[in-house]
Design a protein around this motif. Structure first.
Motif, PDB file in Angstrom:
ATOM      1  N   ASN A  35     -30.107 -30.337  50.963  1.00  0.00           N
ATOM      2  CA  ASN A  35     -28.877 -30.562  50.621  1.00  0.00           C
ATOM      3  C   ASN A  35     -28.162 -31.291  51.804  1.00  0.00           C
ATOM      4  O   ASN A  35     -27.132 -32.042  51.367  1.00  0.00           O
ATOM      5  N   MET A 153     -26.008 -33.717  44.775  1.00  0.00           N
ATOM      6  CA  MET A 153     -25.269 -32.483  44.274  1.00  0.00           C
ATOM      7  C   MET A 153     -25.116 -32.116  42.694  1.00  0.00           C
ATOM      8  O   MET A 153     -24.998 -31.085  42.263  1.00  0.00           O
ATOM      9  N   MET A 157     -26.240 -28.905  40.866  1.00  0.00           N
ATOM     10  CA  MET A 157     -25.337 -28.229  39.861  1.00  0.00           C
ATOM     11  C   MET A 157     -26.085 -28.028  38.407  1.00  0.00           C
ATOM     12  O   MET A 157     -25.939 -26.929  37.851  1.00  0.00           O
ATOM     13  N   CYS A 160     -28.670 -25.390  38.731  1.00  0.00           N
ATOM     14  CA  CYS A 160     -28.172 -24.162  38.596  1.00  0.00           C
ATOM     15  C   CYS A 160     -28.152 -23.822  37.043  1.00  0.00           C
ATOM     16  O   CYS A 160     -28.551 -22.529  36.660  1.00  0.00           O
ATOM     17  N   ALA A 211     -32.587 -26.343  43.225  1.00  0.00           N
ATOM     18  CA  ALA A 211     -31.671 -25.396  42.636  1.00  0.00           C
ATOM     19  C   ALA A 211     -32.283 -24.682  41.988  1.00  0.00           C
ATOM     20  O   ALA A 211     -32.078 -23.374  42.099  1.00  0.00           O
ATOM     21  N   SER A 368     -16.935 -24.623  49.068  1.00  0.00           N
ATOM     22  CA  SER A 368     -18.105 -25.468  49.100  1.00  0.00           C
ATOM     23  C   SER A 368     -17.717 -26.847  49.548  1.00  0.00           C
ATOM     24  O   SER A 368     -18.434 -27.711  50.190  1.00  0.00           O
ATOM     25  N   SER A 482     -19.306 -20.427  40.436  1.00  0.00           N
ATOM     26  CA  SER A 482     -20.262 -20.956  41.032  1.00  0.00           C
ATOM     27  C   SER A 482     -20.082 -22.440  40.851  1.00  0.00           C
ATOM     28  O   SER A 482     -20.435 -23.570  41.300  1.00  0.00           O
ATOM     29  N   ARG A 486     -19.965 -26.055  42.829  1.00  0.00           N
ATOM     30  CA  ARG A 486     -20.822 -27.205  42.860  1.00  0.00           C
ATOM     31  C   ARG A 486     -19.953 -28.375  42.690  1.00  0.00           C
ATOM     32  O   ARG A 486     -20.467 -29.529  43.233  1.00  0.00           O
TER      33      ARG A 486
END
Length: 567
Positions: A35, A153, A157, A160, A211, A368, A482, A486
């Motif tokens: 990350n 990123m 996301m 996830c 993720a 974040s 969450s 993201r």
């Protein structure tokens, strides 16, 4: 019988859980690498200058002296320009031209400057290669380095969501194994791609797998750990992420080629393929799928490892019969038998819950944004990139210890507000130190303080969110929060890029959002030592009565901490 009660019978934090905690913690090290690795493999600060073919028989210093104009950077240092050269016919100069060259006479102030005609040369002192040098992401294309991070990123996301669904549908163990295999495939593919477009595509796919492994491993951890240890374990699980982050600058210091750095960071993935045999399915998930025989087998292995008596073979038969009898009895009296689950629309339909939810979602976004923003901002690293990155990474571990102490003494609301405001103020205080290289130690100190605060608040928001939302919308609430996190991760590298327009602008933005989030947190209800709401109506009433003081000594039971998700 609730599953947490079953865990107490077989051992909630014994040898079995500790071994699995360490095994699954390894899966959090990889996102700690990946990350944040763009700080080193991206090469956004990779020094470069115009390539002048006629002068290639000279040293790099001689080439720059002859062909490249000088300028003053934001640190008031005289440096060579990176995207232009003098408009001179260098073909007439031989190898001895440097000895005869008089910069003042031969390139007076009025000499025309043009953009680089033949590409770029890169300084190989700090980096052997980066994606910037590999794909010429400089001089009007430098934004593509930050875009690569944003796309990564976006993949995180997506992973996830996609692997979260797969985990619930097909099980934790299979999802973990699939994500491990995909990490290896897409990670190695990204290290050898021929162009930028293919690189970001494979990095996107790789991020989804990272993720998937990260979140699935975390879910398994919180589902096999007893309620008394779950909160502490969930917070310190982030420590594995921090360990990967701390190892990153150490690896990058010795491996300056971006391809080999990626390969080295991926090498430990191969031993984790053995998790197919070492990590069993979550018994909590098996019970939800009515696979009682397999759940009993795993629970008895857990009991045996923890030195507890095994459950009887008819244990679940009795549980099922009692549950069916209770269900039949409730059904015959006209009571509602099935569970009700709300949606995000239901959650936002109640005015007080809506206000609370919007504040929570905003704080997820801010945490974040600031966490990754501070991590990606090269200007905050001061002098030595490797030492500064290690210092900023290592501060996370002590922040988690402080978080546990604060949660036990101050509750949830005040620690969240305090740590976010500390992070915001530290970001503001970075601004005066950005222009003077002599103040680099003070700059790094402020960046470390900001990272300390935001790492702590990030850990708090996970726990706090799972307590704030009523049971019927807890998954929806935490999942939506969450998702906003993201989005913050997507925006962070783009905000860091704004320093090219005004150097302090990113730190001002990070500071403003962090302080605003900290102040808004004070409008949230306190959940510490309070019975958590079950229904939407109870949640609305819970907010309405949030100013009432809690009786001294009450304790909270977090039976649904498995809804926590890692960063």
């Amino acid at each position: 019988m609730h599953f947490d009660e079953i865990l107490l019978k077989v051992g909630g934090w014994g040898k079995y859980q500790k071994i699995q905690y360490l095994l699954l913690g390894v899966m959090a090290i990889f996102p700690g690498f990946q990350n944040l690795c763009m700080v080193f493999i991206g090469g956004g600060d990779h020094r470069h200058w115009c390539h002048v073919p006629e002068l290639q028989n000279m040293s790099a210093d001689q080439q720059r002296y002859i062909a490249i104009p000088e300028t003053v950077n934001y640190e008031r240092e005289i440096v060579y320009e990176q995207c232009s050269q003098f408009d001179i016919n260098f073909g007439k100069y031989d190898a001895d031209a440097y000895k005869k060259w008089n910069r003042t006479v031969m390139t007076p102030a009025g000499t025309k400057r043009v953009v680089c005609r033949h590409g770029y040369d890169f300084d190989r002192e700090q980096y052997t290669s980066t994606i910037a040098s590999q794909f010429d992401l400089v001089c009007g294309r430098d934004w593509m380095v930050a875009l690569a991070t944003t796309i990564y990123m976006a993949g995180f996301m997506t992973g996830c969501v996609a692997f979260g669904y797969m985990s619930d549908r097909y099980g934790r163990r299979l999802t973990l194994f699939v994500s491990i295999i995909l990490q290896a495939i897409f990670g190695f593919a990204a290290a050898f791609v021929p162009n930028y477009a293919v690189f970001v595509i494979f990095r996107f796919l790789f991020a989804t797998a990272v993720a998937g492994a990260f979140t699935t491993a975390f879910v398994i951890v919180v589902e096999i750990v007893g309620p008394k240890s779950r909160i502490t374990c969930s917070i310190f699980y982030q420590g594995f992420f921090a360990a990967g982050y701390m190892l990153l600058p150490l690896l990058a210091y010795f491996i300056r080629d971006y391809r080999w750095l990626q390969i080295t960071m991926l090498a430990p993935i191969f031993p984790t393929i053995s998790y197919w045999w070492l990590v069993p399915e979550s018994p909590r998930w098996l019970i939800s799928e009515r696979r009682y025989d397999k759940a009993l087998e795993i629970l008895n292995k857990m009991a045996q490892s923890n030195g507890e008596p095994e459950l009887e073979k008819t244990f679940f038969d009795k549980e099922i019969v009692e549950k069916d009898e209770k269900t039949t009895e409730e059904g015959s009296t006209g009571h509602e038998v099935k569970d009700k689950h709300g949606s995000i629309i239901d959650l936002l339909s109640f005015p007080l819950l809506r206000k609370k939810s919007l504040i929570v979602f905003f704080n997820w976004f801010v945490n974040s944004l600031v966490y990754y923003g501070v991590s990606f901002s090269r200007n905050l690293m001061g002098g030595n990139l490797y030492i500064s990155t290690f210092a900023i990474a290592s501060v996370e571990l002590p922040s988690y210890f402080m978080t546990v102490v604060l949660l036990g003494k101050w509750g949830r609301r005040r620690p969240l507000s305090f740590t976010m405001i500390v992070a915001g103020v530290a970001c503001f205080l970075c601004s005066p130190f950005l222009y003077d290289p002599a103040l680099a130690p003070a700059l790094v100190t402020m960046a470390i303080l900001g990272k300390f605060g935001i790492a702590s608040s990030f850990a708090i928001i996970f726990l706090y969110s799972s307590e704030l939302f009523p049971t019927v919308v807890r998954n929806v609430g935490v999942g939506t929060g969450s998702m906003h996190a993201r989005i913050g991760g997507l925006v962070a590298p783009q905000v860091a890029l704004l320093s090219k327009y005004w150097v302090p602008l990113p730190t001002v933005i990070f500071g403003t959002f962090a302080v605003a989030g900290g102040l808004l947190a004070l409008y949230l209800p306190e959940t510490w030592n309070k019975d958590l709401p079950e229904t939407l109506e109870e949640g609305e009433e819970f907010v309405r009565n949030s100013e009432l003081r809690k009786k001294e000594g009450d304790q909270i039971s977090l039976t649904e901490s498995s809804n926590l998700v890692p960063k």
